[in-house]
Write an enzyme that holds these catalytic residues in place. Structure first.
Site, PDB file in Angstrom:
ATOM      1  N   HIS A   1      35.301  37.112  40.041  1.00 44.71           N
ATOM      2  CA  HIS A   1      36.460  36.235  39.810  1.00 44.71           C
ATOM      3  C   HIS A   1      36.304  34.923  40.593  1.00 44.71           C
ATOM      4  O   HIS A   1      36.555  33.840  40.063  1.00 44.71           O
ATOM      5  CB  HIS A   1      37.747  36.932  40.273  1.00 44.71           C
ATOM      6  CG  HIS A   1      38.219  38.043  39.373  1.00 44.71           C
ATOM      7  ND1 HIS A   1      38.492  37.856  38.047  1.00 44.71           N
ATOM      8  CD2 HIS A   1      38.472  39.351  39.633  1.00 44.71           C
ATOM      9  CE1 HIS A   1      38.912  39.003  37.512  1.00 44.71           C
ATOM     10  NE2 HIS A   1      38.900  39.931  38.450  1.00 44.71           N
TER      11      HIS A   1
ATOM     12  N   HIS B   1      33.211  42.858  42.489  1.00 45.28           N
ATOM     13  CA  HIS B   1      34.193  42.569  41.435  1.00 45.28           C
ATOM     14  C   HIS B   1      34.940  41.268  41.738  1.00 45.28           C
ATOM     15  O   HIS B   1      34.985  40.348  40.907  1.00 45.28           O
ATOM     16  CB  HIS B   1      35.171  43.760  41.368  1.00 45.28           C
ATOM     17  CG  HIS B   1      36.223  43.635  40.317  1.00 45.28           C
ATOM     18  ND1 HIS B   1      36.172  44.321  39.117  1.00 45.28           N
ATOM     19  CD2 HIS B   1      37.372  42.913  40.269  1.00 45.28           C
ATOM     20  CE1 HIS B   1      37.235  44.016  38.385  1.00 45.28           C
ATOM     21  NE2 HIS B   1      37.985  43.162  39.057  1.00 45.28           N
ATOM     22  N   GLU B   2      35.489  41.170  42.923  1.00 46.11           N
ATOM     23  CA  GLU B   2      36.303  39.992  43.256  1.00 46.11           C
ATOM     24  C   GLU B   2      35.429  38.739  43.374  1.00 46.11           C
ATOM     25  O   GLU B   2      35.880  37.633  43.065  1.00 46.11           O
ATOM     26  CB  GLU B   2      37.103  40.228  44.539  1.00 46.11           C
ATOM     27  CG  GLU B   2      38.058  41.433  44.493  1.00 46.11           C
ATOM     28  CD  GLU B   2      39.032  41.421  43.316  1.00 46.11           C
ATOM     29  OE1 GLU B   2      39.276  40.330  42.742  1.00 46.11           O
ATOM     30  OE2 GLU B   2      39.539  42.506  42.944  1.00 46.11           O
TER      31      GLU B   2
ATOM     32  N   GLU C   1      38.157  38.698  33.682  1.00 48.24           N
ATOM     33  CA  GLU C   1      37.765  40.082  33.969  1.00 48.24           C
ATOM     34  C   GLU C   1      36.335  40.353  33.514  1.00 48.24           C
ATOM     35  O   GLU C   1      35.645  41.201  34.085  1.00 48.24           O
ATOM     36  CB  GLU C   1      38.759  41.044  33.310  1.00 48.24           C
ATOM     37  CG  GLU C   1      38.670  42.471  33.792  1.00 48.24           C
ATOM     38  CD  GLU C   1      39.225  42.692  35.206  1.00 48.24           C
ATOM     39  OE1 GLU C   1      39.789  41.749  35.809  1.00 48.24           O
ATOM     40  OE2 GLU C   1      39.058  43.822  35.710  1.00 48.24           O
TER      41      GLU C   1
END
Lengths: 497, 497
Positions: free
Chosen positions: A265, A261-262, A291
């Site tokens: 980003h 997930h990170e 997101e």
């Protein structure tokens, strides 16, 4: 003074924007360090330092001389830096409409709100936090009143995080999510669940696997860091300095998905056009588009069978006791369980959006004054029962679970669900453009996907609006259809619906 | 506008100083992170961010409104914040005399100088660096010309690091060091050396012992950090956030002494009066007084027999293979070897000052124009032969070993030797005031010493000048006598002179 030549005005703007971005970088480092490195007793002083840096940046951002420069450059149609000028002018014109005193009060109320929130969590009593929430809401009403031309006061809050998105549109989109998901989740609840993964999963081994996965995605040791933080996040301090955080826990493999997930980003920031460095346009265009990147890598790549067909043997070898008897199909089912939970950050891909729908509805009602802060717990209980069919009794599992309202971040939550929607829209477009994608994922080759995202989403930074990015990449406006279709197809297959 | 009331002027000053100190804290964090955490590819952007923060701080520090406020407060004899006002006024009056353009040129030349220095080290050729050094020297002449009232242009450089110290006084003091040390070192060279310690010393075990020693000295886990850095340093980001760095190397125990050294710096910052927080007076009063603290803990405490009589059994247990056959007396001798080395940072307590004497003499000659940058290597070789009796052939072991000149930090080196001198002066006073000190050290009790230093040296921060601190703590002015007496007594005993 005579007005400067266009080229020198452009240079003067670049200098001012470089200064603003440098102050932003200092602020990002102060924030990263606060959560990752700072000894706890440094907290009070750190708050002061961050406030000072922000105050100076705000003063520079609202400088009338900057406004004059931007007016001049905006009037020049031949301006090569048009995207940069547009973003800077938007920020400036917005900032000068908010009185300095209100900016200060909002910052103070956010600090007080977080203290009250911690005290309420300690006391397990929402009433301890309610007055601080009421104050944050009142200040957001004042903020919204600075933009009386907007159709709904909540539009002014959305605009901070998701430029141009309206409350009316969010209501439509979230209505469709509610309608499309409540039934699916209820149907899944009737079906048997697959066997759960049982740890322990050694934290050191998880860290190693996480780094391996991250390197595959684009993490480079000389330009990135991976650290641990209680609340994982990612940010780019500056070009060549991307920082990802995660939290590993021996009871589950959730830390691996947090890293994916990170990394989503981090890759967004990393792949913005370097020509936009040291401007205010050289970053993600909105939290929703941001997101979409984290969700895409976490869920659409990271919870897919092709992805794990490459990595699962290594994972199994790293955790032989826990995974010896779990085959790839079983692992894939186990990491795609749908099970309503009261806690947003534990929510799966299907139930997550409904947590957001509830928060959005409550925020709008708070801002409109039809819901008092003191009545939030009752509204929360009703909403969770209606949306997810679960009973919330402990306020820590209810409206005290998130820090956002305490920090005054109303208007932020919708971007999480927007991200999921946009991720599925992009995924449809990617599937069309990259027919060999599954094969690439199955051999651990992320270059085609990364290149597509760089070209269609990342490179323009803020020089395109969120709607422009979405339209450019998919030909469509914001549409929950692809997300709903994806969830129905995926869970239909996994749960035999 | 009517002039504000004294109390509100004092409050306005505090607000401005808080802002300056907050910017300072941001700068300190940027610098710490640059050396400890930052991925290497972030270096270029980091330089820009640090320059922007410094430029904004300089603009605030030279604001005429600050000057007016300081004039008003300085005229008020009843001003309770007199020390804070005096320091702030001194900084302001100094800063406004340096043209903004010169500040910018000095920063650019420092960046270019460090690049040239790296290139020269790569090429092992001082000539590659000489033009950049010449440029840094020329800019320092311009800086000195801003203060024509000073007796010697080098006084203006000393003043940056050691307020009120003069070139004339450094010449006298360093002359005495030269005279007192050259003979001692030559005499030691005639004597047999004790057996050396032979590693390897496991780096992980060193780190644990270092933390244990640091905790004894005052390191607290919730308010300090210990990290690794290529060039160890210490700084306090803000109250409650002290950071110490070290470098551990399996070949020697030098990392342990680096930690004791940096803890000395850290304790100084940590024990400044909290009432001075968020002013420009809440830090060490000069680099010389700072270095006296690091030297005191590293050498006078950390290389003493009482200190190790407490810790040595644990050290021996941590490194049984290396230390099993070395008793406490042997260890004490081994960590107090005197052996001239061409490298300053490897120098022992006796030879260290002479490395500084050489650098001071060359700096003054460069500034006066009696030495050209290109002729530095020859002057260096002559000086090292004369002072330490050693031949320097590799420029990396000669004038390319230190980064200071590359960064334009002329006037900095003398503070290292001043620190050693002041440490011995303080130690004499401490011995007089704390007759039981050895017994306390032998049981690992540093509280009496720490309390003495807090009271006599640390608490006043910059509200006392270096000379005032020294006089208050010892009743004396700067005097190399105690250092020379200490070295003659210590090495006389250890080497049987």
């Amino acid at each position: 003074m005579p007005s400067p030549e266009p080229s020198s005005a452009a240079a003067a703007l670049r200098e001012r924007l470089a200064e603003l971005d440098d102050l932003g970088a200092a602020g990002r480092l102060l924030a990263w360090d606060q959560q990752v490195m700072m000894p706890p007793r440094g907290a009070a002083a750190r708050g002061e330092v961050m406030a000072t840096v922000e105050r100076l940046a705000h003063a520079r951002a609202t400088d009338p001389a900057l406004g004059a420069l931007l007016d001049e450059l905006a009037a020049d149609a031949a301006q090569p830096d048009a995207g940069v000028v547009r973003v800077a002018r938007r920020d400036h014109l917005r900032a000068v409409r908010i009185p300095e005193a209100l900016v200060g009060e909002i910052a103070l109320a956010a600090a007080a709100g977080q203290e009250a929130w911690l005290a309420a969590r300690e006391a397990r009593d929402f009433a301890v936090f309610a007055p601080a929430l009421e104050r944050n809401v009142a200040l957001r009403r004042e903020l919204a009143a600075c933009f009386p031309e907007l159709a709904h006061p909540y539009d002014a809050l959305l605009d901070v995080y998701e430029p141009d998105l309206t409350t009316a549109r969010v209501r439509e989109v979230f209505g469709a999510l509610r309608e499309g998901l409540v039934g699916l989740i209820a149907a899944i609840a009737e079906r048997p669940q697959p066997p759960e993964l049982r740890g322990p999963f050694d934290v050191g081994a998880q860290r190693e696997i996480a780094l391996l996965l991250a390197r595959g995605l684009g993490f480079e040791d000389d330009g990135w860091r991976l650290d641990e933080a209680v609340h994982p996040f990612a940010l780019a301090i500056a070009p060549g300095d991307a920082r990802v955080t995660a939290r590993f826990d021996a009871a589950s493999l959730s830390g691996l998905f947090a890293v994916l997930h990170e990394m989503g980003h981090g890759l967004y920031e990393h792949q913005v056009d370097p020509a936009l460095a040291r401007t205010t346009a050289g970053t993600g265009t909105s939290l929703g588009i941001h997101e979409s990147q984290s969700r895409l890598w976490e869920n659409l790549v990271g919870r897919s069978e092709p992805f794990w067909s490459h990595h699962y043997p290594r994972l199994q070898a790293a955790f032989p006791a826990a995974l010896r008897d779990v085959d790839l199909a079983g692992f894939h089912r186990a990491i795609n369980v749908v099970r309503p939970s009261p806690i947003r950050v534990h929510a799966d891909e299907a139930t997550y959006s409904l947590h957001i729908v509830l928060r959005f509805e409550l925020e709008v009602a708070l801002l409109e004054g039809t819901l008092a802060a003191a009545d939030v717990p009752a509204a929360w209980t009703d909403g969770m029962r209606e949306l997810l069919g679960i009973e919330v009794t402990d306020p820590l599992d209810g409206p005290l679970q998130d820090i956002h309202w305490a920090a005054g971040e109303l208007g932020y939550f919708p971007t999480y669900a927007i991200g999921g929607i946009v991720a599925s829209q992009l995924w449809e477009a990617i599937r069309g453009d990259l027919p060999e994608l599954d094969a690439a994922l199955a051999r651990g080759d992320y270059e085609p996907l990364r290149a597509w995202l760089a070209e269609r989403v990342h490179r323009p930074g803020r020089t395109l609006t969120p709607a422009e990015v979405l339209r450019g990449a998919t030909g469509q406006d914001l549409d929950p259809g692809p997300l709903l279709a994806h969830l129905h197809a995926k869970y239909g297959a996994l749960y035999g619906l």
